[in-house]
Design an enzyme around this catalytic site. Sequence first.
Site, PDB file in Angstrom:
ATOM      1  N   TYR A 101       0.833  -1.203   0.000  1.00  0.00           N
ATOM      2  CA  TYR A 101       0.000   0.000   0.000  1.00  0.00           C
ATOM      3  C   TYR A 101       0.865   1.251   0.000  1.00  0.00           C
ATOM      4  O   TYR A 101       1.987   1.246   0.511  1.00  0.00           O
ATOM      5  CB  TYR A 101      -0.959  -0.001   1.192  1.00  0.00           C
ATOM      6  N   ARG A 123       4.616   0.519   0.922  1.00  0.00           N
ATOM      7  CA  ARG A 123       5.108  -0.456   1.903  1.00  0.00           C
ATOM      8  C   ARG A 123       5.139  -1.841   1.274  1.00  0.00           C
ATOM      9  O   ARG A 123       4.143  -2.289   0.695  1.00  0.00           O
ATOM     10  CB  ARG A 123       4.168  -0.514   3.134  1.00  0.00           C
TER      11      ARG A 123
HETATM   12 FE   LIG Z   1       1.252  -1.745   7.941  1.00  0.00          FE
END
Ligand SMILES: [Fe+3]
Lengths: 216, 260
Positions: free
Chosen positions: B164, B174
């Site tokens: 995300y 991430r």
């Molecule tokens: Fe996380």
Amino acid sequence: MTTNPLDVPDVTEPYQPLPGRSRTTGFLEGPLRLGTSPSATVGPYLAIGLSWPDGELAAAEGTPGAFWIRGRIFDGAGAVVPDAMVETWQADPDGGFPSPMDPRGAASYEGFRGYARAQTSTGEYAVHTLKPGRVPDGEGGLQAPHIDVSVFARGLLDRVVTRIYFADEAEANAEDVVLRGLDEGQRATLLADKSDDGYRFDIYLQGDRETVFFAV
Amino acid sequence: MESLTRGPYGPGMTGTTSPSGLHLPRYLREPDATRTPVGFPDYKSTGLRAPLRTPVDLPQRLTEITGPVLGEDRVLPTDADLTLRNGGEAVGQRILVHGRVLDSDGRPVPDALVEVWQANAGGRYRHVVDVFPAPLDPHFDGLGRVVTDSLGRYEFMTIKPGAYPWGNHHNAWRPAHIHFSLFGRAFTQRLVTQMYFPDDPLFGQDPIFNSIPAAARHRAISQFSLERTVDNWALAFEWNIVLRGTDQTPFETEDDGDVA
Ligand SMILES: [Fe+3]
């Protein structure tokens, strides 16, 4: 040369040893030092995984003598941190811990868990607890009543650790082995002040009033 | 052979022994070279939050070597399978995540609470702050809880979380990860961490992953486990978690009845 430090031999016997008992049974001979798992931030979504309905209650509601410790957490710009979690761990009023790791034996105290976790989504955290008793400092004296505190938040890659002491315990505080090692300004950051329903303890992550944090 | 060599703590280091006979274990601290720092400049949120002063050394005393006992009473049977919520199945690649919780002496940590949380398959958290326009999954809340068995083993069924975006820098994503929270037995052992998946192409640009010193990064990455992969059902990933252990000095006596 790199090997996976987590690729350890299978263990075939349960781990039993507790303080005061031999640790040699069923265990490897000599030290096997594995690298510890690296810490990481709790991130902004900690509420998903770490919310408990009774999280704030180190002492159950209605426990005689219990009070609230409330406080805010401030960042280096003086802004209130709304997405942190505070955890507390402490002795009961008799100075015992509800933990089998205490070499004096696990204590139990009616209504007391000793541990609380509280988030700051309302702008402050709140922990319902009892005044801890004095516990031995391991050097022949007694520590002043204190609570160990961990702070977790987005922007902290590891927890930071501090201690809550009580401003109304001046005599005990003067004898405390940890407080004695700090200067006056540092000590002041660790004192919770009396409030309407207990105590107030604000935490400053940075700045002139930066709270004393400990390496444990 | 990092795994079998002695750490920087020499043999025979002992905990505190007071005049009154109070004998405490001493939990070893990961050396700076392999310990995640609290602050890391590339991770921008640390800038105003990570304390700037050097922490004060706190010798471990009773409060630090004890900790809460948290176990089965914190866990429901359904907490070990995140793929079933609200009467239906979560969307995504089903995975079995398993491993052991150990201390750095190699001893398993039994009966220990493990709490996990994660994004859904599209990389979205069920949390008000998350505004990433990926769909929420009505059958996935992202919360799991398990307790280790007598050998320190844990496992839970979930779906592989999506990557995300998070705004730290342009095109910051991430790597897929699962958040873990563990207590161990002592205040000193408390750990909150993240588990990653092998060979994630997003590792290189992620400051949270790269805040872990290079020599320790592999410890945060799970391994694909064909052995535990469930035929016709779920891939498996293995991740062992190592908490701080104590020095190996044996207790001198079996009957130290004069402890403070
Ligand atoms: Fe996380």
